[in-house]
Design an enzyme around this catalytic site. Structure first.
Site, short mmCIF file in Angstrom:
data_model
loop_
_atom_site.label_atom_id
_atom_site.label_comp_id
_atom_site.label_asym_id
_atom_site.label_seq_id
_atom_site.Cartn_x
_atom_site.Cartn_y
_atom_site.Cartn_z
N HIS A 63 34.26 38.90 35.34
CA HIS A 63 33.28 39.61 36.38
C HIS A 63 32.44 38.78 36.92
O HIS A 63 30.83 39.06 36.72
CB HIS A 63 32.76 40.65 35.32
CG HIS A 63 33.64 41.54 34.90
ND1 HIS A 63 33.31 42.52 35.87
CD2 HIS A 63 33.87 42.08 33.51
CE1 HIS A 63 34.94 43.54 34.94
NE2 HIS A 63 35.33 43.01 33.85
N LYS A 93 20.14 48.54 41.05
CA LYS A 93 20.88 47.71 40.32
C LYS A 93 20.18 46.88 39.85
O LYS A 93 18.84 46.66 39.29
CB LYS A 93 21.60 46.91 41.38
CG LYS A 93 20.25 45.90 42.43
CD LYS A 93 21.44 45.02 43.33
CE LYS A 93 22.34 46.32 44.54
NZ LYS A 93 23.38 46.27 44.74
N ARG A 94 20.92 45.70 38.14
CA ARG A 94 19.46 45.07 37.61
C ARG A 94 19.20 44.58 38.31
O ARG A 94 19.63 43.83 39.48
CB ARG A 94 21.02 44.25 37.18
CG ARG A 94 21.68 44.99 35.91
CD ARG A 94 20.76 45.93 34.49
NE ARG A 94 20.34 44.25 33.80
CZ ARG A 94 19.91 44.41 32.83
NH1 ARG A 94 20.39 45.76 31.63
NH2 ARG A 94 19.36 43.13 32.28
N LYS A 132 21.41 38.67 43.50
CA LYS A 132 20.64 40.34 43.65
C LYS A 132 19.83 40.45 45.11
O LYS A 132 19.79 40.84 45.88
CB LYS A 132 21.02 41.25 43.17
CG LYS A 132 21.76 41.30 42.22
CD LYS A 132 21.53 42.71 41.07
CE LYS A 132 22.54 42.51 40.27
NZ LYS A 132 23.94 43.20 40.58
N THR A 144 29.34 48.04 42.07
CA THR A 144 29.76 49.33 41.95
C THR A 144 29.03 50.30 42.99
O THR A 144 29.76 51.55 43.52
CB THR A 144 30.46 49.18 40.70
OG1 THR A 144 29.56 49.29 39.75
CG2 THR A 144 32.19 48.74 40.27
N LYS A 161 29.31 53.76 45.32
CA LYS A 161 28.93 55.57 44.71
C LYS A 161 27.99 55.33 46.12
O LYS A 161 27.83 56.65 46.76
CB LYS A 161 28.35 55.28 43.67
CG LYS A 161 28.88 54.91 42.67
CD LYS A 161 28.08 54.31 41.27
CE LYS A 161 29.08 53.21 40.72
NZ LYS A 161 28.05 53.27 39.16
C1 NBG Z 1 29.02 42.24 36.84
C2 NBG Z 1 29.69 41.80 38.60
C3 NBG Z 1 29.29 43.53 39.50
C4 NBG Z 1 30.71 43.80 39.13
C5 NBG Z 1 30.55 43.94 37.63
C6 NBG Z 1 31.76 45.16 37.59
C7 NBG Z 1 28.67 41.14 34.47
C8 NBG Z 1 29.06 40.17 33.95
N1 NBG Z 1 29.26 41.72 35.88
O1 NBG Z 1 29.46 42.75 40.34
O2 NBG Z 1 27.36 41.67 38.74
O3 NBG Z 1 30.76 45.04 40.01
O4 NBG Z 1 30.31 43.42 37.18
O5 NBG Z 1 32.74 44.19 37.41
O6 NBG Z 1 27.83 42.07 34.71
#
Ligand code: NBG
Length: 812
Positions: free
Chosen positions: A365, A548-549, A554, A656, A660
């Site tokens: 991921h 988002k985080r 980002k 994601t 949404k």
């Molecule tokens: C995160 C990514 C996102 C992705 C999500 C789900 C981790 C390690 N990765 O871009 O930063 O949408 O995983 O796949 O949390």
């Protein structure tokens, strides 16, 4: 009566009367209270139990169908699950919403009151955890026999408080009042070892005996995961750590040494105390590795137990079992399955390795090298001595294979080794995950491509067929039907049915309505209404959201530079014809990630300054609702006009939230990163605001001598924004943020600034033409069908897992 699998069970009635009866009986017999004295919490708990019973009945039929079929199972191993609030979802999935509303009214409450008490389990941190929740939803919806395994953390990710000082963290004691959705299953308790030493086994080269130095118990509970529009109810099984009986020292307790008496038990319980314990200390890092092994060890034994219910020997194991590793956190499972097979079940190494490799698949991921986990060899050696031996042997055999394919290339061996050399030898978990699995996938097309071309390039050379892409997806039930009920109703009306909820490509039928004046008007009215409900700003302003985080890649800092530039523009021309905007940020920063916390603090500072400024505030408002979680996302997303997906290209694996928001009719402003690319390809370039460099340009920039100062010098507006930070107008935090941007600007914020500003101007121009905007909005929804997690699961099922659905018969 035949009691096996609940055959012969008295059926739960379907009428309003039945539901009310069951609610009352739960109130009396399970909650132990009366109608007269029932509090809102009593009513909430009782309602939850009544709904849960209905799902449990389906669960028993699911288990019976699975037992009879002896199917191939999917086991999803994940450190995180962000399940979201359960009551509303389970009312929808059990079809009892209306019955419930009437029944609780009779008790003197409204459903909305009770939903307020439904605390979401905060067992995840971000996209990866919410993805896990969407995937288990779709696994059940697609009738695939599956169990999600995770940890039942006492404390989820922290509760965030925002003040002008930025973020502070408070413990998230999510289950403080209990969790009515959970079934304890103490019979399936497991024993997990740590530390200790290994001993040779006479007569065997490969087998060893591991004598652990610490024993911890893993106690499972599970939550039900219903499918939508189907009968299947799967489970998520969560493990909680407990001290063994021996961990309580009665003699010390009797001697008044109370703390010492329980210290071992406390140490054991700390394993499932919190999600992602701070890893800035050695102890914290060890605790994380302990958590990972705890999850893996409990889950694998449970998987084997389940396998043995219907099968004998090992020949069938890999045919009946696929274990998906959600990122590297559960990767130690590869060594643990080898240990169980070789040491405990006396399977020969080669056979064990063949079973293991065919059993696992790995989803990566990330692309950030620093996010690919590695553990110091010395820590492994202490905590999991037998696993390190096994990893050494796996590595030796693997490197032999590489050497045979690429003879005389020591550099390649060094790069690919599971053990990284360097000042400190470390175990590279991603390498173990690639070596020990049958399939490796990234989570969006670009991400999978970059994995093959960069981070895992050597592995893709060796095993090209192993690498795949499965683009992420989201649950349309949670993120449209539950989050945006009015839009959901309008879509159902427009399409002439609600089949789209589990066949999301049907949304394409909305395209023909994008020019229907009355449909467009209702579409717009719903968006406005959702803004009124969110209540953060003028509902007629452009609601511009970045949720988002917090992470520098980002680029929330880019968004704040845009805000500063707008602030200056408006101040310079107060009577200009400005498009009013409400800029909404939400998200958490890791407690030890100071640069990210600085950005939060800067946003709070800038937001407060703008609010005080009577010239600017009519046009620009910055808000930061605190404690972003699934519940808050469900309120913000339906109200969004503009979706900010502005990461530096090549850094966001997928995203994601972008899906949404598009699905709810927000238009994306974004870079060519992650799933943005696929969103744009589907909704159409003309319905997407693109800016910035692409991943290849970004990858080259630093190598080609990128200088943030050159951009500062060349762009007056950028300079003014940065100077306002540098000169202390926004406090020391502004100076720090500007300092880091001008010093190195790792994520090329300044390089993309001008392109971003121009595209934001384009956003404003488009907004002035509300008909055009609404059309774009509708087309975003209409062409987001691909991003259903049902499609994601269909892809995994067909290409990675090779599993078939097992339909569960309806009740007769
Ligand atoms: C995160 C990514 C996102 C992705 C999500 C789900 C981790 C390690 N990765 O871009 O930063 O949408 O995983 O796949 O949390």
């Amino acid at each position: 009566m035949d009691l096996r699998q609940g055959i012969g069970l008295r059926k739960l009635g379907k009428t309003a009367d039945d539901f009310q009866q069951d609610l009352l009986s739960n109130l009396f017999y399970r909650r132990g209270t009366t109608v007269e004295s029932a509090s809102a919490r009593d009513a909430y708990e009782t309602l939850s139990l009544t709904v849960r019973d209905r799902l449990a009945e389906r669960r028993s039929r699911t288990a019976a169908a699975h037992f009879a079929t002896n199917p191939r199972w999917v086991y999803y191993l994940s450190a995180e699950y962000l399940l979201g609030a359960q009551l509303e979802q389970n009312l929808l999935y059990s079809g009892t919403g209306e019955l419930a509303a009437d029944a609780v009214k009779a008790l003197g409450f409204t459903l909305e009151d009770l939903e307020e008490l439904d605390i979401e389990p905060g067992l995840g941190n971000g996209g990866l955890g919410r993805l896990a929740a969407c995937l288990v939803d779709s696994l059940a919806t697609r009738d695939i026999p599956a169990v999600g395994y995770g940890i039942r953390y006492d404390f989820g990710i922290f509760r965030q408080i925002i003040t002008e000082e930025g973020q502070t963290e408070r413990p998230d004691d999510w289950a403080f009042q209990g969790n009515p959705w959970e079934f304890p299953a103490p019979d399936d308790r497991q024993t997990v070892g740590f530390y200790g030493h290994t001993e040779p086994v006479p007569g065997s080269q490969t087998r060893k005996r591991w004598v652990p130095g610490e024993i911890v118990l893993g106690e499972p509970s599970h939550m039900l995961v219903p499918g939508y529009g189907t009968e299947t109810v799967n489970i998520v099984r969560l493990w909680r750590a407990r001290g063994s009986e021996a961990s309580f020292d009665l003699s010390r307790f009797s001697a008044g040494q109370y703390a010492e008496a329980v210290q071992e038990a406390v140490r054991a319980e700390n394993i499932s105390k919190v999600l992602y314990p701070d890893d800035s200390t050695e102890l914290g890092r060890e605790l994380r590795l302990k958590q990972q092994y705890f999850l893996v060890s409990c889950s694998l034994r449970d998987i084997i137990r389940r396998f043995r219910l219907r099968n004998e020997g090992w020949a069938q194991f890999a045919d009946k079992t696929v274990i998906q590793l959600n990122d590297t956190h559960p990767t130690i499972a590869i060594a643990e399955l080898m240990r169980l097979l070789v040491d405990e079940y006396e399977v020969e190494w080669e056979e064990a390795w063949s079973i293991t490799r065919r059993t696992f698949a790995y989803t990566c991921h990330t692309l950030l090298p620093e996010a690919l986990e590695t553990w110091p060899v010395h820590m492994f050696e202490r905590l999991l001595p037998r696993h390190l031996e096994i990893i050494y042997l796996i590595n030796m055999l693997f490197l032999r294979e590489v050497e045979a394919r690429f003879p005389g290339d020591p550099d390649r061996l060094r790069r690919m080794s599971i053990i990284g050399e360097g000042p400190e030898r470390r175990v590279r978990m991603a390498h173990l995950a690639v070596v020990g699995t049958e399939a490796v996938n990234g989570v969006a097309e670009l991400h999978s491509k970059l994995l093959r071309e960069t981070v895992l390039n050597d592995f893709a050379d060796l095993w090209p067929a192993k690498f795949q892409n499965v683009t992420n997806g989201i649950s349309p039930r949670r993120f449209v039907r539950l989050a945006n009920p009015r839009l959901s109703d309008l879509i159902t009306e427009g399409l002439g049915g609600d089949g789209w909820l589990n066949d999301l490509e049907q949304l394409a039928g909305l395209e023909s309505l994008a020019d229907d004046a009355s449909f467009v008007e209702r579409w717009r009215a719903i968006k406005r209404d959702n803004k009124v409900r969110l209540a953060v700003g003028d509902p007629d302003s452009l609601t511009d959201v970045m949720i988002k985080r917090f992470h520098e890649y980002k680029r929330q800092q880019l968004k704040i530079l845009h805000v500063l530039a707008m602030y200056h523009r408006i101040r310079a021309d107060p009577s200009g014809d400005w498009v009013p905007r409400t800029v909404l940020f939400a998200g958490k920063a890791a407690p030890a990630y100071h640069a990210a916390k600085d950005i939060i603090r800067l946003i709070a500072t800038v937001g407060a300054r703008i609010a005080e400024d009577s010239v600017v505030s009519p046009y620009l408002k910055v808000v930061f609702p605190e404690n972003y979680n699934v519940t808050l996302a469900e309120r913000i997303i339906p109200a969004a006009d503009l979706s900010e997906q502005i990461s530096l290209a090549g850094k966001e694996a997928s995203g994601t939230g972008n899906m949404k928001l598009a699905l709810n009719g927000a238009i994306t402003i974004g870079t060519l990163d992650g799933a943005n690319i696929e969103i744009r390809a589907r909704v159409g370039a003309e319905n997407f605001f693109l800016f910035g460099m692409d991943a290849y340009q970004a990858a080259n920039a630093h190598r080609q001598g990128y200088s943030p100062w050159a951009y500062y010098e060349a762009d007056g507006e950028l300079r003014a924004a940065l100077d306002a930070l540098r000169d202390g107008t926004f406090g020391e935090v502004g100076q720090r943020v500007a300092g880091s941007l001008l010093d190195r600007d790792e994520y090329l914020t300044l390089a993309d600034f001008r392109s971003y500003m121009e595209t934001q101007d384009e956003v404003d121009r488009t907004w002035r033409d509300q008909n055009r905007w609404s059309r774009m909005s509708i087309l975003n929804t209409a062409h987001s069908g691909f991003f259903s997690s049902d499609r994601t699961i269909a892809d995994y099922a067909a290409r990675i897992w090779r599993v078939e659905p097992v339909p569960v018969p309806r009740e007769d």
